[in-house]
Design an enzyme around this catalytic site. Structure first.
Site, PDB file in Angstrom:
ATOM      1  N   HIS A  34      18.390  42.537 -14.878  1.00 53.30           N
ATOM      2  CA  HIS A  34      18.098  42.191 -16.366  1.00 53.30           C
ATOM      3  C   HIS A  34      17.518  43.328 -16.927  1.00 53.30           C
ATOM      4  O   HIS A  34      17.115  44.349 -16.602  1.00 53.30           O
ATOM      5  CB  HIS A  34      17.216  40.949 -16.230  1.00 53.30           C
ATOM      6  CG  HIS A  34      15.785  41.566 -15.943  1.00 53.30           C
ATOM      7  ND1 HIS A  34      15.592  41.387 -14.241  1.00 53.30           N
ATOM      8  CD2 HIS A  34      14.806  41.953 -16.490  1.00 53.30           C
ATOM      9  CE1 HIS A  34      14.371  42.043 -14.332  1.00 53.30           C
ATOM     10  NE2 HIS A  34      13.785  42.283 -15.475  1.00 53.30           N
ATOM     11  N   HIS A 116      16.319  49.221 -20.699  1.00 52.62           N
ATOM     12  CA  HIS A 116      16.538  49.597 -19.264  1.00 52.62           C
ATOM     13  C   HIS A 116      17.063  48.295 -18.399  1.00 52.62           C
ATOM     14  O   HIS A 116      16.641  47.318 -18.479  1.00 52.62           O
ATOM     15  CB  HIS A 116      15.522  50.512 -18.762  1.00 52.62           C
ATOM     16  CG  HIS A 116      14.259  49.989 -18.590  1.00 52.62           C
ATOM     17  ND1 HIS A 116      13.414  49.604 -19.315  1.00 52.62           N
ATOM     18  CD2 HIS A 116      13.537  49.288 -17.259  1.00 52.62           C
ATOM     19  CE1 HIS A 116      12.307  48.869 -19.071  1.00 52.62           C
ATOM     20  NE2 HIS A 116      12.520  48.717 -17.392  1.00 52.62           N
TER      21      HIS A 116
END
EC number: 3.1.-.-
Lengths: 171, 171
Positions: A34, A116
């Site tokens: 995720h 990220h």
């Protein structure tokens, strides 16, 4: 209860991230790969209702955007987390700002937003150097459309369950 | 891609289920505790768009309902799965029927719908008798409101990611 807001990339990108996470990320089993847009925060059952309304509004005021994975990076020397670096597009920045500017959602103002997808963490210094130098050689660039984000809550065992999905630009 | 439709019970009930799943369910790390309302099915990217529209319609035509955990049961002699038996309310039955009557979603007509939250599976016969006889003594009855279900897809490692949430009775 502890909540967070995240984007799940495509199955293809999740599968790629998991091929590393399986070996290098102790959170592998707790949540799918995720991109966090709002880190963990506490909310009561009453607060979360207001937050859901806010998220609906934020989502409908946002537009779908292109998620670009640029390269493999690391948070060293802060910590030994290795990740797919995602381009900070205006859309992602706005989304992160909207989620952190609202009163109920306690701002993460002390950190700058580095979008990220974590692929390794809690590595020893030696592991980190080995893995990172290996991974920087592989080509991970990828582009895909994102048109949704999810509100999740954390269970006692540390894993995360999705509470609700919000579609970007959905009026 | 492989999809499924499920309900996540409350955090409290998920935590309770996980206290057993941790020891007795090899799928513990692949998906949070859930009640399957439409078992795994294949769909293309095009098909899933139509399916999402159908799910929106089914959700808006359904009403929130009370999920009642009745007791601990087992699928023996069919298999050694142990589960929280959930009352088959008219709402749950209608939801399951709606999801299985639509053409794209390949009906599971050969099985009757036994709503349940798995807490143990792939147990040996001995483990199954031990665990089941222990668990039937504990009181697991619980009631809670359900007002949503989720469409999930499966990653290569067998884990499930939520694609979208559908709110019951949400017009």
């Amino acid at each position: 209860m502890k909540y967070g807001v995240a984007i799940f990339p495509s199955k293809e990108l999740q599968d790629k991230a998991n091929s590393y996470r399986k070996r290098y990320d102790p959170h592998y089993a707790l949540i799918p790969p995720h991109l966090t847009i709002k880190g963990p925060f506490e909310a009561t059952d009453t607060e979360i209702k207001t937050i859901v309304e806010m998220l609906e509004q934020i989502a409908s005021n946002s537009n779908p955007f292109t998620l670009k994975v640029l390269k493999v990076s690391s948070f060293q020397p802060v910590n030994n987390t290795i990740y797919f670096k995602v381009e900070l597009t205006p859309e992602l920045e706005q989304l992160n700002e909207a989620l952190n500017s609202k009163v109920l959602l306690e701002a993460d103002a002390e950190y700058s937003f580095v979008p990220h997808i974590t692929i390794g963490q809690q590595l020893s210094d030696d592991e980190h150097s080995d893995v990172f130098s290996q991974l920087t050689m592989s080509n991970v660039t990828q582009e895909e459309k994102v048109n949704r984000f999810h509100l999740l809550y954390q269970l006692e065992n540390g894993s995360w369950t999705v509470y609700e999905t919000f579609i970007l630009g959905d009026e």
